[in-house]
Every structure is written in C-alpha cells, then in structure tokens.
Design an enzyme around this catalytic site. Sequence first.
Site, PDB file in Angstrom:
ATOM      1  CB  CYS A 110      40.868   4.108 -24.134  1.00 31.02           C
ATOM      2  SG  CYS A 110      41.758   2.728 -23.416  1.00 31.02           S
ATOM      3  CB  CYS A 113      39.198  -3.446 -24.757  1.00 32.08           C
ATOM      4  SG  CYS A 113      40.247  -4.694 -25.502  1.00 32.08           S
ATOM      5  CB  SER A 114      42.745  -5.499 -21.051  1.00 31.82           C
ATOM      6  OG  SER A 114      43.896  -4.686 -21.160  1.00 31.82           O
ATOM      7  CB  CYS A 115      43.239  -0.573 -19.316  1.00 34.39           C
ATOM      8  SG  CYS A 115      44.716  -1.444 -18.828  1.00 34.39           S
TER       9      CYS A 115
END
Lengths: 210, 126
Positions: A110, A113-115
């Site tokens: 992934c 990174c905000s998730c």
Amino acid sequence: MAHDHHHHHDHDHSDLSETELRVRALETILTEKGYIDPKALDVLIETYESKIGPRNGALVVAKAWANSDFKKWLLTDATAAIVSLGYEGRQGEHMVVVENTPTLHHMVVCTLCSCYPWPVLGLPPVWYKSAPYRSRAVADPRGVLSDFGVTLPKDREIRVWDSTAEVRYLVLPMRPEGTNGWSEEKLAELVTRDSMIGTGLPKAPHEISK
Amino acid sequence: MNSAEAAKRAAKEIPSLPLDADGPVFREPWEAHAFAMAVALHERGLFTWPEWAAALADEIKHAQAHGDADAGDTYYRHWLAALEKLVAAKSVTTEETLHRYRDAWDHAADRTPHGKPIELRPDDFA
C-alpha cells in the site's frame, strides 16, 4: 493474482485533524527553510515505529490463535470481529483478514500512507510507503521477502494484496510451534508488525523473554 | 550525531516525557513528528533542552489554568503549541505564516480524494 489496482472512493475528500494540519504546516515551513531534513526526520521516527499507536493487531492475531470461533468470525467478517474487541478505525474502513497456511503466504502492499490502519498495526515502516517496494513486491515478492530475511519453501504460493482507501488487509500469520497452552497476552508478544503485513514471520518462542 | 542517540538524550533532559523502558511512546503518528521536529531543531542549536523544558512547562501551566485536566493525553498538544511559539520567538517563522500553511494543508486535504496521499501544491495557498 489477487492484486487489484482499482481504488474506489466513497468519500469525496481527505480529512486531516486540526492538530495534523498544524504539524504539517510547521514541518513544511521548517523543511523549506532548511531547519529540518524530512529524510532524517523519517529515520528518527522509524526508530520509534513500534512505539506509535496501540498495535491492537497483535492482540487480534493472538485471540484468533487461541480461540477458533473468533478466528472463524475474523476470517468471515473481520471488521465486525475487530470492532467487537473495541478497536475502531476511522469511518469507512473495511478490514479483511487473510490467513497464512503451509501452502499460502500473504503479503500486503500500500502506498496510501494516509490510509494505513495504524491503530491496528502501529506506524508503517518508511520503506512500506516507497514506490520501489510496492512495485517489487508485486513483480518479485519472493525477492522482497528474502531481503527481509524470510525464505519460504519453493512450493508455497505467495499472494500480494493491495490495500485501498476502503479495504485494509491484515495478515493472520501461522501460530508458531511450541506455544500450546499459551495465554493470549503471551501469544501477542510473538506477533510483530511485519508478520501482520506479511513481510515477516512471528517470533519463535525462544526469541521472547520468558 | 546519531539521531536516535539525540532522541534518547532528549528523553533524559525533558521532564514528564511519556516513556516506557525503551524510550518515548506516542499515541498517534503526529506526536512522533512533533517530537522528532523538536529533536532536530535542538540538534541545529535553535534551543537548549532547559530552554525547551521551560517553554513546554509554560504551555502546560497555561493550559491547566484554562481547564486542561492533564490526563497525559494532551501532552503532545502542549508540545506542539510550545514548538510553534518557540520557532516564532526565534524568528524562524511567524504566526501568520504558520496559519497560512495550515490553511494551505487544509485546502490540499479538501481537494485530495480520500485514500490518495495528500501533497501541498502552490495553488493551495489562496
């Protein structure tokens, strides 16, 4: 391959808390003025990556190892099973748990990174967010694993999962040998963050202090 | 100097820093960023640890006078506020600039679809 590049967006925009906005503002200004080097900052933060967030995932994994009913629930409806333990993520997150077996190894990539589900997994390592890691993990998962010191039997299938904004994956590693009768708390000590991303294996019983 | 060593020393010098046996602990990722920024600025010589500890103590006293229960969960909020004040006092930046960048990040978050990395662009500055 179970790799899916489609990212679906039910939410029309991102959210940062007031505090996160202020931290980003300060960090940007200090970087632009040359007071801080974001790379050096990352190195420092990485030193503490296992100290950030509650790492509830380790307890989720330990419970699944110890309790087969919970494990069944976790594999069929991970979001509900995880919420039942009191670990709620941000709105709209859907967790999927994939189980490692003697014939199948799962690995999650992934770059969003905000998730990244840090309340469950702790902070992501810096390399996890990097584009080279992501593309190599897809093209050569066995090579990436060996970089991390993990060598799997040749006949073990490796599946790579791409976390999206709405679906976060958590790997359920295999329970280490020699842990019969262990409490959930003690089992949780064996669960590393990397083992829940699939770039590592859980610790062996002799690796933790008795 | 090795930054991890610098952080360890910071942990010794600053009273009441949340710690476990191995060093600082953080509740959320932004707290680690706020901590690391202070360590980096200290290394650059912008302030001494006693100076920092005094700024942080002022901030905590101020918050307590305004009803903060100080249960530990607000520690890094005070830390961030002290850091903002100190960089302004040292003329590294101004309160106005901090506000402008805060608003720009807010704008960037607003236009970024959920799940994409949020990045700042020149047109985020109104």
